[in-house]
Design an enzyme around this catalytic site. Structure first.
Site, mmCIF file in Angstrom:
data_model
loop_
_atom_site.group_PDB
_atom_site.id
_atom_site.type_symbol
_atom_site.label_atom_id
_atom_site.label_comp_id
_atom_site.label_asym_id
_atom_site.label_seq_id
_atom_site.Cartn_x
_atom_site.Cartn_y
_atom_site.Cartn_z
ATOM 1 C CE1 TYR A 1 -3.652 2.526 0.524
ATOM 2 C CE2 TYR A 1 -2.466 3.257 2.475
ATOM 3 C CZ TYR A 1 -3.471 3.442 1.552
ATOM 4 O OH TYR A 1 -4.296 4.541 1.653
ATOM 5 C CG ASP B 1 5.625 3.418 1.236
ATOM 6 O OD1 ASP B 1 5.868 4.017 2.309
ATOM 7 O OD2 ASP B 1 4.489 3.334 0.735
ATOM 8 C CE LYS C 1 0.412 4.519 8.606
ATOM 9 N NZ LYS C 1 0.610 4.052 7.246
#
Ligand SMILES: *Cc1c(COP(=O)(O)O)cnc(C)c1O
Length: 467
Positions: free
Chosen positions: A181, A279, A307
């Protein structure tokens, strides 16, 4: 007390109701009708009201708890490893804002730093010193990042990283992997492909024309042969701007890449002059100060972070080699901008978070806390010889029901959604909040207490024994 969920449970129509996720008008009215018949909790009331003014009642789809047969949690407050819902019921939290809360909820020194920064003004739309401070900290800690730029979400980071890679190489194609994702920007929303010969150009979301994803190629994760085949392909091989990968996949549950896979990605991208993007929006500062790249000893040309680096505020970054990053405006011709990019309050929270993460033994502590749960569970699973498995790394794990090992998204076809639903609801009822989807990771923070970890472990062992 008869709750809405008990009532829905007994009703056949519940299935389609939950599946459609409250989006259908008639079912929405049906639900409202039921609301009149049963006592409702404050959380249900809040969710009901949200449904009227927020699409689907939530600002990110997984929060709607679709398919779980329980009403979505409404968080009231959090402290340390615990959150409280609108009724005041407490839960030990293993979602931790999808891993962002490395130090738990409301860590006092982060709250203090953010507060005092906010008192001096929270956004200017011009540069501030604290952006340089956090950038320097990251550049120092993650050697493959020579320069970076801050943005406000992981989606923006990955979206811009591939734009930069395309600008830098002048090539059109990007390669991603099924089940990874990278946020919700258009070029990533593509249906899973399986081989070079069957490259799919079909988008996976309404609103994204197939033309928009025709330069995205999605291959199976951890499949070395498919990667080599693609890079040798006469049509595609020399036209690939970037390969973007989660070096430790955590959005199909925790699925670490094999070292061989990342090595081949590094080799092939080097050979063809393609930009390799890791990522690390989840794995960055989660598994160690240098992220997954430090753990594997394999270094990308660009890295995306998010995050944790915002310390619970919206901040993310992409960075890498100077030469590549200098293609961004104003030095180069690749455009990117953001009103709240590098927001000083988010920078202050992020800086304090990273300062604390650099304390001696910090990641060993997180690893030990994780193992306190996972080691006994591994043994319990082995004893029972179930169709289930626990996959883990430092500070995160996924208990997969219905499958015995997961190396790629295609291995999840037999995933047991019903078992997950029972498991999730059992834990929730006992005051333990796991990430609300069988495709997600659970996170252990620096402040999960031994008592709470042991309580969680024992609850899960009981569940495993009863399966
Ligand atoms: C969460 C996540 C994103 C998206 O970040 P947002 O801040 O939610 O836009 C991208 N990549 C990975 C690996 C993620 O885990």
């Amino acid at each position: 007390m008869l709750t809405l969920c008990n009532l829905l449970e007994a009703d056949d129509r519940k299935i389609s109701f939950i599946k459609k996720g409250f989006f259908d008008n008639d079912e929405h009215n049906y639900r409202r009708l039921l609301m009149g018949l049963v006592e409702t909790t404050k959380s249900q009331e809040i969710f009901e009201k949200s449904l009227e003014v927020i699409a689907g009642g939530v600002n990110s789809p997984v929060r709607a708890f679709i398919g779980l047969g329980v009403d979505p949690l409404i968080a009231e407050k959090g402290e340390g490893d615990t959150i409280w819902d609108a009724e005041g019921k407490s839960y030990i939290d293993y979602c931790m804002s999808w891993g962002a809360m490395l130090l738990g909820h409301a860590p006092p020194s982060v709250v203090m730093k953010a507060k005092s920064r906010m008192e001096k003004g929270s956004s200017f739309g011009i540069a501030t010193e604290i952006e340089e401070q956090l950038a320097r900290e990251i550049v120092t800690l993650v050697p493959s990042i020579e320069k970076l730029r801050f943005v406000s979400s992981g989606t923006e980071a990955t979206m811009t990283a591939v734009r930069v890679a395309r600008g830098y190489t002048g090539r059109p194609y990007i390669v991603k992997f099924n089940g990874n994702y990278h946020g919700h920007a258009d070029p990533f929303l593509i249906r899973a492909g399986s081989a070079v010969s069957q490259i799919s150009h079909e988008s996976s979301s309404q609103g994204v024309p197939n033309d928009i994803v025709k330069h995205t190629i999605s291959l199976p994760y951890n499949d070395v042969e498919k990667v080599r085949e693609l890079f040798c392909d006469p049509e595609y091989g020399s036209q690939i701007a970037a390969v973007i990968v989660e070096p430790i996949a955590a959005n199909m549950g925790v699925v670490p890449a094999t070292k061989e896979f990342l090595k081949v990605l590094r080799e092939e991208t080097d050979r063809m002059g393609t930009v390799l993007i890791f990522d690390e929006v989840i794995s960055g500062f989660r598994v160690g100060l240098e992220g997954a790249q430090g753990q594997y000893g394999i270094f990308p040309d660009m890295t995306c972070l998010g995050k944790i680096i915002g310390g619970g505020f919206p901040a993310a970054a992409f960075g890498g080699k100077k030469e590549i990053m200098d293609t961004l405006a104003p030095t180069g011709g690749v455009f990117q901008a953001g009103t709240l990019s590098g927001n000083p309050v988010a920078m202050a929270a992020g800086l304090e978070t990273l300062d604390l993460a650099q304390q001696e033994g910090f990641y060993e502590l997180i690893a030990d806390k994780t193992k306190l749960i996972t080691e006994p569970l591994q043994m319990a699973l082995k004893d029972r010889d179930l169709d289930a498995c626990l996959q883990e790394t430092v500070g995160m794990f996924t208990l997969f029901w219905g499958v015995r090992s997961v190396e790629k998204f295609e291995d999840l076809q037999e995933l047991d959604h019903d078992r997950f639903k029972t498991f999730f609801r059992y834990l929730l009822n006992e005051g333990v909040y796991f990430s609300p989807s069988p495709y997600e990771a659970c996170f252990v923070s620096a402040v999960h207490t031994e008592d709470h970890l042991i309580k969680t472990r024992d609850l899960i062992i009981d569940f495993i024994r009863q399966v």
